[in-house]
Design a protein around this motif. Sequence first.
Motif, mmCIF file in Angstrom:
data_model
loop_
_atom_site.group_PDB
_atom_site.id
_atom_site.type_symbol
_atom_site.label_atom_id
_atom_site.label_comp_id
_atom_site.label_asym_id
_atom_site.label_seq_id
_atom_site.Cartn_x
_atom_site.Cartn_y
_atom_site.Cartn_z
ATOM 1 N N LEU A 11 0.881 -1.375 0.098
ATOM 2 C CA LEU A 11 -0.001 -0.115 0.003
ATOM 3 C C LEU A 11 0.938 1.281 -0.033
ATOM 4 O O LEU A 11 1.838 1.330 0.749
ATOM 5 N N GLU A 12 0.405 1.955 -0.938
ATOM 6 C CA GLU A 12 1.249 3.285 -1.105
ATOM 7 C C GLU A 12 0.416 4.489 -1.136
ATOM 8 O O GLU A 12 -0.748 4.354 -1.749
ATOM 9 N N ARG A 13 0.759 5.668 -0.719
ATOM 10 C CA ARG A 13 -0.012 6.993 -1.012
ATOM 11 C C ARG A 13 1.315 7.869 -1.170
ATOM 12 O O ARG A 13 2.010 8.337 -0.112
ATOM 13 N N VAL A 66 6.768 13.883 -1.747
ATOM 14 C CA VAL A 66 6.171 13.313 -0.560
ATOM 15 C C VAL A 66 5.398 11.970 -0.792
ATOM 16 O O VAL A 66 4.389 11.888 -1.371
ATOM 17 N N LEU A 67 6.056 11.026 -0.162
ATOM 18 C CA LEU A 67 5.556 9.631 -0.213
ATOM 19 C C LEU A 67 5.197 9.210 1.409
ATOM 20 O O LEU A 67 6.017 9.096 2.232
ATOM 21 N N ALA A 68 3.920 9.177 1.643
ATOM 22 C CA ALA A 68 3.473 9.468 3.017
ATOM 23 C C ALA A 68 3.580 7.866 3.511
ATOM 24 O O ALA A 68 3.770 7.756 4.586
ATOM 25 N N VAL A 69 2.916 7.237 2.613
ATOM 26 C CA VAL A 69 3.018 5.656 3.017
ATOM 27 C C VAL A 69 3.636 4.909 1.948
ATOM 28 O O VAL A 69 3.460 5.159 0.595
ATOM 29 N N ALA A 70 4.698 4.277 2.424
ATOM 30 C CA ALA A 70 5.788 3.725 0.884
ATOM 31 C C ALA A 70 5.844 2.306 1.058
ATOM 32 O O ALA A 70 6.585 1.541 1.201
ATOM 33 N N GLY A 71 4.724 1.880 0.561
ATOM 34 C CA GLY A 71 4.378 0.277 0.327
ATOM 35 C C GLY A 71 4.481 -0.630 1.455
ATOM 36 O O GLY A 71 5.380 -1.296 1.421
ATOM 37 N N ILE A 72 3.431 -0.422 2.459
ATOM 38 C CA ILE A 72 3.519 -1.483 3.404
ATOM 39 C C ILE A 72 2.638 -2.699 3.391
ATOM 40 O O ILE A 72 1.756 -2.536 2.337
ATOM 41 N N ALA A 126 4.558 9.698 10.803
ATOM 42 C CA ALA A 126 4.997 8.583 10.450
ATOM 43 C C ALA A 126 4.066 7.931 9.289
ATOM 44 O O ALA A 126 4.621 7.093 8.390
ATOM 45 N N GLY A 127 2.889 8.167 8.882
ATOM 46 C CA GLY A 127 2.023 7.595 7.989
ATOM 47 C C GLY A 127 0.907 6.873 8.627
ATOM 48 O O GLY A 127 0.096 6.225 7.711
ATOM 49 N N LYS A 128 0.561 6.824 9.958
ATOM 50 C CA LYS A 128 -0.432 5.944 10.496
ATOM 51 C C LYS A 128 -1.806 6.541 10.069
ATOM 52 O O LYS A 128 -2.657 5.619 9.733
ATOM 53 N N ASP A 163 7.550 4.172 10.582
ATOM 54 C CA ASP A 163 8.268 5.142 10.504
ATOM 55 C C ASP A 163 8.532 5.516 9.208
ATOM 56 O O ASP A 163 8.931 4.732 8.293
ATOM 57 N N ASN A 164 8.610 6.738 8.832
ATOM 58 C CA ASN A 164 8.702 7.362 7.696
ATOM 59 C C ASN A 164 7.915 6.645 6.495
ATOM 60 O O ASN A 164 8.407 6.126 5.484
#
Lengths: 258, 329
Positions: free
Chosen positions: B9-11, B17-23, B41-43, B209-210
Amino acid sequence: MAGEARVVAALGRRSVRQAFRRPQFLAPIIVFPTLFLAVNTGGAGRAVDLPQFPPVHGFLDFQLAGAMLQSTMLAGVSAAIALALDIQIGFVDRLVAAPIARASFVLGRLVATGVLGLISGLWFLTIGLIFGAHIAAGVAGFVVVLVLVTLNAIAWGTIGAALALNTGSPSVAQGVFPIVFVILFLSSAFFPEGLLLEPAKTIANWNPMSLIADGLRDPIISDLSLDKTLEGLAGIAIVASIGAILCARGVNKKLRSA
Amino acid sequence: MAAIEVRGLERRYSDEVLAVAGIDLEVSEGEIYAFLGPNGAGKTTTVRMLVTLLQPTGGTARVAGFDVVREAPSVRRSIGVALQEAALDPLMTGRELMRLQGTLHGLPSDEGRRRGDALLERVGLSLAADRRVGTYSGGMRRRLDLATALVHDPTVLFLDEPTTGLDPVSRIAIWDEVRRLNDDGTTVFLTTQYLEEADHLADRVGIIDNGKMAAEGTPGELKSQVGIAHLEVVIAAGESAKAGEILERFGVPMPARDGRLMVGLPRGAADVAPIVRALDEAGCAVEALELVQPTLDDVFVEKTGRHLEGAADQQHPEQQPAVEEPVSG
């Protein structure tokens, strides 16, 4: 469909309640235009003697349409502030996260703005009659005025909703208040178009608010005229179309960037 | 079936700005999953994507078996959401808000009224139900927000920082309610920046984190990855050598600081009483003694190289001063 209608009605009720519970939402719709009407009618009553002024029973009869237009336009601005506040506090997120149609939260707000427009129409026609105005077209004219006022409020509600959805800022919506007066003064809302000077006269000629003002005023100062009523409806349709297009853009923007 | 299943998942908000980097993460049905991380952190971005408020720019996510993009309306029908700001209209009463929420979720009027009243009772707001929300305290607002999220009996509940800014009593009230809901079978996904909250409530913890997952596991598993409990002992002057020999019998000596003796305890708290008895029998005067357990903050430091923001403000429940007074002498 029935479910969505129920949602829209519930959101409309909530918005009307909100207006009555927060005086700063109601004041621009009732208090300011009433004061403006009183000052204008009291101070410029001799205007009816000007050569190109249309035949009217009194200046109050002429001014009622302007007061109702001012009230409903400000109802639209109040709706913008209320919706922007809803966006700011996250209330719109609550609605967007619920299994309802995306347009429902805007439609609920428009229903409320229409109800406030109807209340405004009843208020101004009532105080007009109390202070000596005549509704030349009688009961039918009274009803036509109420319908046009309500529809105009909804049309300006779409402009307000578009403003809120595109900016998300209550202070920007609040900043629009003075523009309402500019738009109204550059129309036939407060003075006959024929008495305006250039370039105001030309602008008023193209301003859809002139169509609405004339449509609203017609049943008050003369017999019902289908042409004038249709002109009023056309003016409302122009405002509502602009509002609806901007609103749809705003909803998409809100959903993309929520 | 997993209640929540997230893959890559990525946003991305812009090129920079990559708030969520492929979790990646998976939450089982009936689990309480805490998403732990500092501010930014992206929560919240992750939660907003999972509750269909925000479209992902990459990856996939399924909630309650439905894809959050293609089947968003089904997701919305299945979930309850209490967002970070407790998005409540201050001009409405608690009861009005509950009824509105029932209508939004398609409950018939009677059922909406009944469920709304029952939930207000459940979260202890019956007496305040006809007061405007603007007069509620922060804790009352959070409880009302939680109640609104439950009106349609969701299978998955999302709580975004449900106790941020609350006093300890209100925080515990929310925790108790979350536990009760989970006992009733509701899957709970909560974000938090409070270590204590994650440790006490969650079956499993994900550390972000990040925008990236830094670690995932049960609180016990995560803490065991960063070492064992250790005992810090302050001995009266002149007796340190003798005390050190005794401590060595129980565990691994660790570098001491500030005149303290430290020993790693493989059996944890179980070794404390025997150590105290042994020191007492040897006539060593213990001036202070503290059992220190690894914390989730230690895990956070281990995984990210820095402390979790605000962690210092909290009392670490694991750091229990076992003895405040000298026990021997």
